[in-house]
Design a protein around this motif. Sequence first.
Motif, PDB file in Angstrom:
ATOM      1  N   TRP A  79       0.862  -1.028  -0.153  1.00  0.00           N
ATOM      2  CA  TRP A  79      -0.092   0.011   0.015  1.00  0.00           C
ATOM      3  C   TRP A  79       0.905   1.211   0.122  1.00  0.00           C
ATOM      4  O   TRP A  79       2.144   1.111   0.209  1.00  0.00           O
ATOM      5  CB  TRP A  79      -0.760   0.195   1.265  1.00  0.00           C
ATOM      6  CG  TRP A  79      -0.217   0.094   2.472  1.00  0.00           C
ATOM      7  CD1 TRP A  79       0.157   0.963   3.319  1.00  0.00           C
ATOM      8  CD2 TRP A  79       0.421  -0.962   3.213  1.00  0.00           C
ATOM      9  NE1 TRP A  79       0.824   0.644   4.458  1.00  0.00           N
ATOM     10  CE2 TRP A  79       1.060  -0.590   4.277  1.00  0.00           C
ATOM     11  CE3 TRP A  79       0.597  -2.298   2.880  1.00  0.00           C
ATOM     12  CZ2 TRP A  79       1.824  -1.384   5.210  1.00  0.00           C
ATOM     13  CZ3 TRP A  79       1.172  -3.297   3.876  1.00  0.00           C
ATOM     14  CH2 TRP A  79       1.842  -2.683   5.130  1.00  0.00           C
ATOM     15  N   ALA A  80       0.292   2.409  -0.114  1.00  0.00           N
ATOM     16  CA  ALA A  80       1.160   3.531  -0.241  1.00  0.00           C
ATOM     17  C   ALA A  80       0.969   4.453   1.070  1.00  0.00           C
ATOM     18  O   ALA A  80       0.754   3.973   2.381  1.00  0.00           O
ATOM     19  CB  ALA A  80       0.395   4.597  -1.329  1.00  0.00           C
ATOM     20  N   VAL A  81       1.552   5.533   1.046  1.00  0.00           N
ATOM     21  CA  VAL A  81       1.797   6.544   2.094  1.00  0.00           C
ATOM     22  C   VAL A  81       2.469   6.441   3.524  1.00  0.00           C
ATOM     23  O   VAL A  81       2.867   7.213   3.972  1.00  0.00           O
ATOM     24  CB  VAL A  81       0.189   7.224   2.354  1.00  0.00           C
ATOM     25  CG1 VAL A  81      -0.724   7.660   1.296  1.00  0.00           C
ATOM     26  CG2 VAL A  81      -0.577   6.239   3.207  1.00  0.00           C
ATOM     27  N   MET A 155      12.111   6.535   3.514  1.00  0.00           N
ATOM     28  CA  MET A 155      11.768   5.405   2.626  1.00  0.00           C
ATOM     29  C   MET A 155      10.333   5.111   2.772  1.00  0.00           C
ATOM     30  O   MET A 155       9.876   4.924   3.906  1.00  0.00           O
ATOM     31  CB  MET A 155      12.549   4.071   2.423  1.00  0.00           C
ATOM     32  CG  MET A 155      13.943   4.338   1.660  1.00  0.00           C
ATOM     33  SD  MET A 155      14.687   2.852   1.333  1.00  0.00           S
ATOM     34  CE  MET A 155      15.369   2.621   2.969  1.00  0.00           C
ATOM     35  N   MET A 156       9.564   4.920   1.743  1.00  0.00           N
ATOM     36  CA  MET A 156       8.327   4.298   1.609  1.00  0.00           C
ATOM     37  C   MET A 156       8.432   2.736   2.171  1.00  0.00           C
ATOM     38  O   MET A 156       9.436   2.069   1.942  1.00  0.00           O
ATOM     39  CB  MET A 156       7.422   4.108   0.551  1.00  0.00           C
ATOM     40  CG  MET A 156       7.506   5.805  -0.263  1.00  0.00           C
ATOM     41  SD  MET A 156       6.622   6.928   1.166  1.00  0.00           S
ATOM     42  CE  MET A 156       5.016   6.344   0.593  1.00  0.00           C
ATOM     43  N   ALA A 176       6.262   7.321  -4.419  1.00  0.00           N
ATOM     44  CA  ALA A 176       6.715   8.642  -4.195  1.00  0.00           C
ATOM     45  C   ALA A 176       5.401   9.696  -4.317  1.00  0.00           C
ATOM     46  O   ALA A 176       5.439  10.808  -3.617  1.00  0.00           O
ATOM     47  CB  ALA A 176       7.952   9.273  -4.878  1.00  0.00           C
ATOM     48  N   THR A 177       4.731   9.536  -5.336  1.00  0.00           N
ATOM     49  CA  THR A 177       3.721  10.569  -5.614  1.00  0.00           C
ATOM     50  C   THR A 177       2.637  10.585  -4.829  1.00  0.00           C
ATOM     51  O   THR A 177       2.000  11.944  -4.735  1.00  0.00           O
ATOM     52  CB  THR A 177       3.318  10.470  -7.066  1.00  0.00           C
ATOM     53  OG1 THR A 177       2.572   9.014  -7.165  1.00  0.00           O
ATOM     54  CG2 THR A 177       4.313  10.641  -8.175  1.00  0.00           C
ATOM     55  N   PHE A 182       6.043  15.120  -3.484  1.00  0.00           N
ATOM     56  CA  PHE A 182       6.436  15.061  -4.701  1.00  0.00           C
ATOM     57  C   PHE A 182       6.201  16.141  -5.658  1.00  0.00           C
ATOM     58  O   PHE A 182       4.910  16.058  -5.705  1.00  0.00           O
ATOM     59  CB  PHE A 182       6.339  13.728  -4.895  1.00  0.00           C
ATOM     60  CG  PHE A 182       7.253  13.300  -6.397  1.00  0.00           C
ATOM     61  CD1 PHE A 182       8.947  13.195  -6.194  1.00  0.00           C
ATOM     62  CD2 PHE A 182       7.026  13.297  -7.501  1.00  0.00           C
ATOM     63  CE1 PHE A 182       9.420  12.934  -7.410  1.00  0.00           C
ATOM     64  CE2 PHE A 182       7.609  13.239  -8.666  1.00  0.00           C
ATOM     65  CZ  PHE A 182       8.938  12.997  -8.542  1.00  0.00           C
ATOM     66  N   ASN A 183       6.737  16.728  -6.292  1.00  0.00           N
ATOM     67  CA  ASN A 183       6.398  18.176  -7.077  1.00  0.00           C
ATOM     68  C   ASN A 183       6.252  17.380  -8.603  1.00  0.00           C
ATOM     69  O   ASN A 183       7.204  16.922  -9.322  1.00  0.00           O
ATOM     70  CB  ASN A 183       7.345  19.027  -7.394  1.00  0.00           C
ATOM     71  CG  ASN A 183       6.809  20.173  -7.983  1.00  0.00           C
ATOM     72  OD1 ASN A 183       6.450  20.210  -9.283  1.00  0.00           O
ATOM     73  ND2 ASN A 183       7.194  21.471  -7.544  1.00  0.00           N
TER      74      ASN A 183
END
Length: 485
Positions: A79-81, A155-156, A176-177, A182-183
């Motif tokens: 998963w993310a975040v 790190m994620m 990362a996004t 993250f731009n």
Amino acid sequence: MAKICIAIDIGASSGRVIAGTLKEKKFAIQEVYRFKNNMFEEKGSYYWDIDHLFNEITNGLKEFSKLGIYAEAIGIDTWAVDYVLLDKENHRVSPVYAYRDHRTDLTMGEVFKKVNPKKIYEKTGIQFQQFNTIYQIYEHVKSNNEILNNADTFMMIPDYLNYLLSNEKAVEFTNATTTQLFNINELSWDEELINITGFNKEIFPKVIKSGTILGNLTKEVQQRTGLAEMKVIAPATHDTGSAVVSVPAITEYFAYISSGTWSLIGIESDTPICTEKAKEYNFTNEGGAFDTYRVLKNIMGLWLIQEVQRLYDYKYSFAELASFAEESKPFKALINPNNSRFLNPENMIEEIQNYCKETKQFVPETPGEIARCIFESLAFQYKEALLQIKEISKKDINKIHIIGGGAQNKLLNQLCADFTQCEVYAGPIEATALGNLAVQFIALGEISSLKEARKIILESFDINKYIPLCSSEIEENWRKFKSLQ
């Protein structure tokens, strides 16, 4: 000759070690090992047991080694975040928080006092959710300022696990996004947003593309598992990013729903859509594999029915709950699945019942009534999100691909078709693992492109089609759903 790669796919409730074979342009997969994953609570906070996860990964790799076959590569998605912080000696400097932890319930408002939310969206294109990484690490620093002196690497979670396999530090693009740090215009970490959290940009490693070969399996992991040398490849490390790779679409315009604990509904785009209307509708522009973007929206998803199943002590399978729902009368009660009260309530059944009482609706009591309420509400949420997608993308979409475990829910698939008036294609079920594997095979040069990977998946697995049916009741209850908060 057949080629084999290993996908480690870890979700919020379980993880799997899956061997994927590519032979004569056909995929075959085998689940080698499965293990549980759960948040644990300590002193009112929720965490992930990362040591348990890595131990189970190595246990799964030991099981694979017993098969006596050679794998070319391995890659991990989760998963993310959520994130890991390491010190200069590469030791974790704090427990690993879980995104459902309540410490960020009020954090967004604090951050917005420091930077305008419009500016955050213009920079990152990411939807506003209280558990985004930016709010998590802001709160982390606020509660423990000493972390600033100790943290040397961010790190994620999947990147950290890939690091434990390869000894290479990096953060993969799709994950990362999701941080909202993250731009998306400059394709780099955004220094201004990172500084707001208190951290320094220097602790954020390079961002790499999906399909980057990180290195080889370390000697230590080889000895621990009995495996030979193999490549460690960063797939789309965000599980939704991997799942979308496996969408078996051969037409240009389609929407997808990655259906699992969350329902992620969106489209694939060559460019981000960061318009004012997209921000108003709270769409996110997450990185995709191979220079694509996932313009999507998070919907609470099957977490709702998973919690109901848990509260019934797993007496009923998901198939049984869907069957009970099918036997129950339609449109007796609806909820707004994305109301924050359903994110992590103490008792999901009581929360649904209280919501129905407060909105002066029929109160569902039986497992079938509760499940029907959840599935119809989710299908209406899909309809709302699809209408918004059509508006912001200006694309005429009449096909929806449902991938992931939720593709097995025939009732929800049909409700989705009926409510959206789109053809629905359900499958593959093992979407995330297949996408993970597909990226690895592309990195190895065994598959030429994303387009070819999708064609191979379409020809390798059964995809079920659902034709939309019309009903006057749908429109009547759609108006009711739109009035709910």
